[in-house]
Scaffold this motif. Structure first.
Motif, mmCIF file in Angstrom:
data_model
loop_
_atom_site.group_PDB
_atom_site.id
_atom_site.type_symbol
_atom_site.label_atom_id
_atom_site.label_comp_id
_atom_site.label_asym_id
_atom_site.label_seq_id
_atom_site.Cartn_x
_atom_site.Cartn_y
_atom_site.Cartn_z
ATOM 1 N N ILE A 18 1.153 -1.345 0.433
ATOM 2 C CA ILE A 18 -0.004 0.230 -0.627
ATOM 3 C C ILE A 18 0.867 1.024 -0.014
ATOM 4 O O ILE A 18 0.364 1.880 -0.690
ATOM 5 C CB ILE A 18 -0.878 -0.101 1.542
ATOM 6 N N MET A 19 2.069 1.130 1.073
ATOM 7 C CA MET A 19 2.803 1.993 0.811
ATOM 8 C C MET A 19 3.443 2.562 -0.313
ATOM 9 O O MET A 19 3.603 3.273 -1.287
ATOM 10 C CB MET A 19 3.813 1.795 2.060
ATOM 11 N N ALA A 20 3.600 1.861 -1.381
ATOM 12 C CA ALA A 20 4.700 1.497 -2.445
ATOM 13 C C ALA A 20 3.896 2.547 -3.404
ATOM 14 O O ALA A 20 4.272 3.003 -3.947
ATOM 15 C CB ALA A 20 5.213 -0.389 -3.124
ATOM 16 N N ILE A 21 2.620 1.851 -3.418
ATOM 17 C CA ILE A 21 1.539 2.568 -4.130
ATOM 18 C C ILE A 21 1.302 3.485 -4.063
ATOM 19 O O ILE A 21 0.668 4.680 -4.526
ATOM 20 C CB ILE A 21 -0.541 1.392 -4.382
ATOM 21 N N ILE A 22 0.960 4.403 -2.857
ATOM 22 C CA ILE A 22 0.816 5.514 -2.471
ATOM 23 C C ILE A 22 1.551 6.430 -2.837
ATOM 24 O O ILE A 22 2.207 7.550 -3.541
ATOM 25 C CB ILE A 22 0.697 6.048 -0.734
ATOM 26 N N ALA A 23 3.589 5.918 -2.682
ATOM 27 C CA ALA A 23 4.582 6.480 -3.074
ATOM 28 C C ALA A 23 4.324 6.545 -4.924
ATOM 29 O O ALA A 23 5.038 7.758 -5.699
ATOM 30 C CB ALA A 23 5.390 5.629 -2.864
ATOM 31 N N PHE A 24 3.748 5.971 -6.350
ATOM 32 C CA PHE A 24 4.549 5.916 -7.191
ATOM 33 C C PHE A 24 2.944 6.572 -7.122
ATOM 34 O O PHE A 24 3.049 7.443 -8.267
ATOM 35 C CB PHE A 24 3.172 3.611 -7.307
ATOM 36 N N VAL A 25 1.646 7.166 -6.125
ATOM 37 C CA VAL A 25 0.864 8.139 -7.040
ATOM 38 C C VAL A 25 1.392 9.318 -6.768
ATOM 39 O O VAL A 25 1.360 10.579 -7.410
ATOM 40 C CB VAL A 25 -0.125 8.278 -5.692
ATOM 41 N N ILE A 26 2.125 9.429 -5.557
ATOM 42 C CA ILE A 26 3.212 11.266 -5.267
ATOM 43 C C ILE A 26 3.479 11.183 -6.641
ATOM 44 O O ILE A 26 3.665 12.263 -6.637
ATOM 45 C CB ILE A 26 3.539 10.688 -3.993
ATOM 46 N N ILE A 27 4.603 10.475 -6.480
ATOM 47 C CA ILE A 27 5.873 10.539 -7.763
ATOM 48 C C ILE A 27 5.206 11.017 -9.205
ATOM 49 O O ILE A 27 5.934 12.061 -9.580
ATOM 50 C CB ILE A 27 6.984 9.358 -8.224
ATOM 51 N N GLY A 28 4.032 10.431 -9.242
ATOM 52 C CA GLY A 28 3.335 10.951 -10.801
ATOM 53 C C GLY A 28 2.549 11.837 -10.139
ATOM 54 O O GLY A 28 2.851 13.158 -11.565
ATOM 55 N N PHE A 29 2.287 12.449 -9.933
ATOM 56 C CA PHE A 29 2.403 13.495 -9.847
ATOM 57 C C PHE A 29 2.793 14.643 -9.520
ATOM 58 O O PHE A 29 2.717 16.139 -9.666
ATOM 59 C CB PHE A 29 0.872 14.118 -8.005
ATOM 60 N N GLY A 30 4.095 14.696 -9.184
ATOM 61 C CA GLY A 30 5.158 15.104 -8.959
ATOM 62 C C GLY A 30 6.025 15.853 -10.777
ATOM 63 O O GLY A 30 6.591 16.447 -10.557
ATOM 64 N N GLY A 31 5.618 15.016 -11.195
ATOM 65 C CA GLY A 31 5.774 14.900 -12.618
ATOM 66 C C GLY A 31 6.692 13.898 -13.269
ATOM 67 O O GLY A 31 7.450 14.886 -14.233
ATOM 68 N N GLU A 32 6.744 13.061 -12.466
ATOM 69 C CA GLU A 32 7.899 12.398 -13.101
ATOM 70 C C GLU A 32 7.467 11.432 -14.790
ATOM 71 O O GLU A 32 6.617 10.777 -14.232
ATOM 72 C CB GLU A 32 8.700 11.285 -11.290
ATOM 73 N N ASN A 33 8.363 10.559 -15.232
ATOM 74 C CA ASN A 33 8.187 9.932 -16.043
ATOM 75 C C ASN A 33 8.289 8.450 -15.619
ATOM 76 O O ASN A 33 8.589 7.980 -15.190
ATOM 77 C CB ASN A 33 9.273 9.370 -17.184
ATOM 78 N N MET A 34 6.731 7.910 -15.885
ATOM 79 C CA MET A 34 6.372 6.740 -14.871
ATOM 80 C C MET A 34 6.460 5.643 -15.468
ATOM 81 O O MET A 34 6.207 4.583 -14.757
ATOM 82 C CB MET A 34 4.669 7.039 -14.515
ATOM 83 N N VAL A 35 7.136 5.432 -16.861
ATOM 84 C CA VAL A 35 7.523 4.255 -17.620
ATOM 85 C C VAL A 35 8.134 3.745 -17.262
ATOM 86 O O VAL A 35 7.892 2.410 -16.467
ATOM 87 C CB VAL A 35 7.372 4.897 -19.021
ATOM 88 N N LYS A 36 9.546 4.034 -16.093
ATOM 89 C CA LYS A 36 9.778 3.429 -15.737
ATOM 90 C C LYS A 36 10.331 2.866 -14.330
ATOM 91 O O LYS A 36 10.363 2.334 -13.446
ATOM 92 C CB LYS A 36 11.585 3.529 -15.620
ATOM 93 N N TRP A 37 8.524 3.734 -13.741
ATOM 94 C CA TRP A 37 8.402 2.683 -12.528
ATOM 95 C C TRP A 37 7.035 1.934 -12.739
ATOM 96 O O TRP A 37 6.650 1.268 -11.399
ATOM 97 C CB TRP A 37 7.387 4.322 -11.238
ATOM 98 N N ILE A 38 7.122 1.112 -13.900
ATOM 99 C CA ILE A 38 5.903 0.481 -14.056
ATOM 100 C C ILE A 38 5.913 -0.804 -13.351
ATOM 101 O O ILE A 38 5.007 -1.352 -12.608
ATOM 102 C CB ILE A 38 5.536 0.510 -14.588
ATOM 103 N N VAL A 39 7.457 -1.107 -13.476
ATOM 104 C CA VAL A 39 7.566 -2.366 -12.740
ATOM 105 C C VAL A 39 8.155 -2.558 -11.034
ATOM 106 O O VAL A 39 6.902 -3.513 -10.633
ATOM 107 C CB VAL A 39 9.062 -2.818 -12.680
#
Length: 62
Positions: A18-39
């Motif tokens: 759950i914490m990892a998914i929350i971090a994923f969402v926060i990084i996504g809203f921060g403008g990071e390229n999310m393709v490298k975080w899919i794994v």
């Protein structure tokens, strides 16, 4: 019968996922390229699923 340690491990996996998914969402809203975080997202979802399965198995064996 499952032990308390296995239940704790399953709850820990669930919380980490759950914490990892929350971090994923926060990084996504921060403008990071999310393709490298899919794994990482896939591993977080797998962690959540394993945690839920472990908790259900513990409850079923009880």
């Amino acid at each position: 019968m499952k032990s308390k340690l296995q239940l704790f491990s399953s709850i820990f996996k669930l919380i980490i996922g759950i914490m990892a998914i929350i971090a994923f969402v926060i990084i996504g809203f921060g403008g990071e390229n999310m393709v490298k975080w899919i794994v990482t997202l896939v591993l977080a979802i797998a962690c959540i699923v394993m945690g839920i399965i472990g908790i259900v198995d513990y409850k079923k064996d009880r």
